[in-house]
Design an enzyme around this catalytic site. Structure first.
Site, mmCIF file in Angstrom:
data_model
loop_
_atom_site.group_PDB
_atom_site.id
_atom_site.type_symbol
_atom_site.label_atom_id
_atom_site.label_comp_id
_atom_site.label_asym_id
_atom_site.label_seq_id
_atom_site.Cartn_x
_atom_site.Cartn_y
_atom_site.Cartn_z
ATOM 1 C CG ASP A 255 -22.215 79.987 71.737
ATOM 2 O OD1 ASP A 255 -23.255 79.763 72.374
ATOM 3 O OD2 ASP A 255 -21.961 81.071 71.192
HETATM 4 C C1 LIG Z 1 -27.234 81.326 66.847
HETATM 5 S S1 LIG Z 1 -26.278 80.779 68.130
HETATM 6 C C2 LIG Z 1 -26.203 82.130 69.213
HETATM 7 C C3 LIG Z 1 -25.571 81.723 70.532
HETATM 8 O O1 LIG Z 1 -24.650 82.744 70.898
HETATM 9 C C4 LIG Z 1 -25.113 83.306 72.115
HETATM 10 O O2 LIG Z 1 -24.068 83.749 72.914
HETATM 11 P P1 LIG Z 1 -23.654 85.330 72.890
HETATM 12 O O3 LIG Z 1 -24.936 86.115 72.881
HETATM 13 O O4 LIG Z 1 -22.832 85.497 74.153
HETATM 14 O O5 LIG Z 1 -22.831 85.493 71.636
HETATM 15 C C5 LIG Z 1 -25.850 82.175 72.779
HETATM 16 O O6 LIG Z 1 -24.976 81.221 73.324
HETATM 17 C C6 LIG Z 1 -26.610 81.622 71.613
HETATM 18 O O7 LIG Z 1 -27.126 80.351 71.771
#
Ligand SMILES: CSC[C@H]1O[C@H](OP(=O)(O)O)[C@H](O)[C@@H]1O
Length: 380
Positions: A255
């Protein structure tokens, strides 16, 4: 997989639909049990979709934010270029308040503001400049992910150190549902599996408590594409690595990657890096350079989103008997006793020293011999 079934799979995995000026997103809160799109007409709709996690994933958050405002701008009548500019910059500042950790959103906002400032100064159509720039981000993300897939697959083939077939493990959801398409860590897995005479035999993935992006979304993607895979509890990964030496790597998304390589990613990533190190396996971060924040020197400066403790103390889902009857009845089950305190950070930071490689669309970055950190400013 036949070409026809591959087409069906990719249609199921289209998280973002944009046909100027119309935007709709796959409501990921209903996946995997229902595949329903939500129309996004304004930046307020976009903000809600991100905060509620109807859409999620670092790149997808940025693109849905940008395009939600493009949809809104398409419906507006402005009297002057300055009025258009002021409207857009105000809405972008509002979208910036949705979720704090994924840098892609803030990177996109900076680039979009730069694009409309150029159009304002050159007396071009500011609204058209904004919409063009937002649309370009969608296409660029898919291209970035396909490059990440190629770069990562090659890196794993060249460095796995195992003769014969390999297995890998991934965390959370980093596929087509977290991006504009193909995915980052899951994009590498997809690219590796799709290669002729692929060395990839099997994919393990963690459930990713408490939001279950793994059990709900990564399971959905891997089943759609018939990639051999097995779901495991987050707490089972160390035992799994101990019993299976052919699991050569843990591959995760990001992220926000700091300039020294420290990486913020879904909660649970840090302990995966620790167990990968203990068991002598590669720990690979996959991310487009839009996830790299050179303004942050190390992970200690990354803001970690904290979400409602009820995501841990209770469990939500669809009632099995309702699904069998073709209905969507959602229930919330109380798990912990009423009054239980819970700490619910959505992300954690993995120090660069535990990261074997960072795979981007521009190449694969590894640390200098003996170095504990990366110098990403010199790399990208
Ligand atoms: C392609 S990176 C996606 C990244 O985002 C996810 O978090 P969230 O589902 O809370 O938006 C997770 O950290 C992933 O690695």
């Amino acid at each position: 997989m036949s070409a026809q079934s591959a087409q069906t799979a990719s249609a199921k995995l289209l998280a973002i639909k944009w046909q100027r000026p119309h935007l709709s997103i796959l409501n990921q809160l209903l996946l995997p049990h229902a595949s329903e799109y939500v129309d996004i007409k304004t930046s307020a709709d976009g903000h809600h979709a991100i905060v509620s996690m109807q859409t999620r994933g670092a790149p997808a958050i940025a693109i849905v934010a940008a395009l939600s405002l493009a949809a809104e701008v398409s419906q507006q009548q402005f009297n002057t270029a300055q009025q258009t500019y002021n409207f857009i910059t105000g809405k972008l500042d509002y979208l910036a308040t949705s979720r704090p950790t994924a840098v892609n959103l803030f990177d996109a906002i900076t680039k979009l503001k730069r694009a409309i400032k150029i159009s304002l100064d050159s007396q071009d159509d500011v609204a058209v400049a904004y919409i063009d720039a937002a649309e370009a981000m969608l296409a660029a993300d898919v291209a970035d992910n396909q490059s990440i897939g190629r770069n990562g697959a090659r890196f794993i083939e060249e460095s796995s150190g195992v003769v014969g077939k390999i297995k890998v493990l991934t965390h959370c959801n980093t596929g087509a549902l977290a991006t504009a398409g193909h995915g980052t860590a899951l994009g590498i897995i997809r690219s590796l599996y799709q290669k002729p005479e692929s060395i990839l035999e099997h994919v393990y993935f963690g459930e990713t408590r408490p939001y279950n992006q793994g059990a709900r979304l990564t399971a959905y993607e891997l089943l759609c594409e018939e990639i051999p895979s097995t779901l495991v509890c987050d707490s089972a990964v160390s035992a799994l690595l101990r019993t299976d030496p052919t699991i050569v790597a843990i591959i995760v998304g990001a992220d926000r990657v700091a300039a020294n390589g420290d990486t913020a990613n879904k909660i649970g990533t840090y302990q995966l890096a620790i167990t990968a190190k203990f068991h002598g396996r590669a720990f690979i971060v996959a991310a487009p350079t839009t996830s790299i924040d050179l303004a942050v020197t190390s992970g200690k400066d990354i803001v970690i989103e904290e979400r409602d403790p009820s995501e841990i103390t209770a469990a939500s889902g669809f009632v099995q008997t309702s699904l069998e009857a073709g209905k969507l009845v959602r229930e919330t089950l109380c798990v912990a006793p009423k009054g239980t305190a819970a700490w619910n950070p959505s992300f954690d930071v993995t120090p660069a020293e535990l990261i074997t490689a960072i795979v981007t669309e521009k190449g694969v970055f590894v640390k200098d011999q003996g170095a504990a950190e990366y110098d990403l400013a010199a790399s990208i």
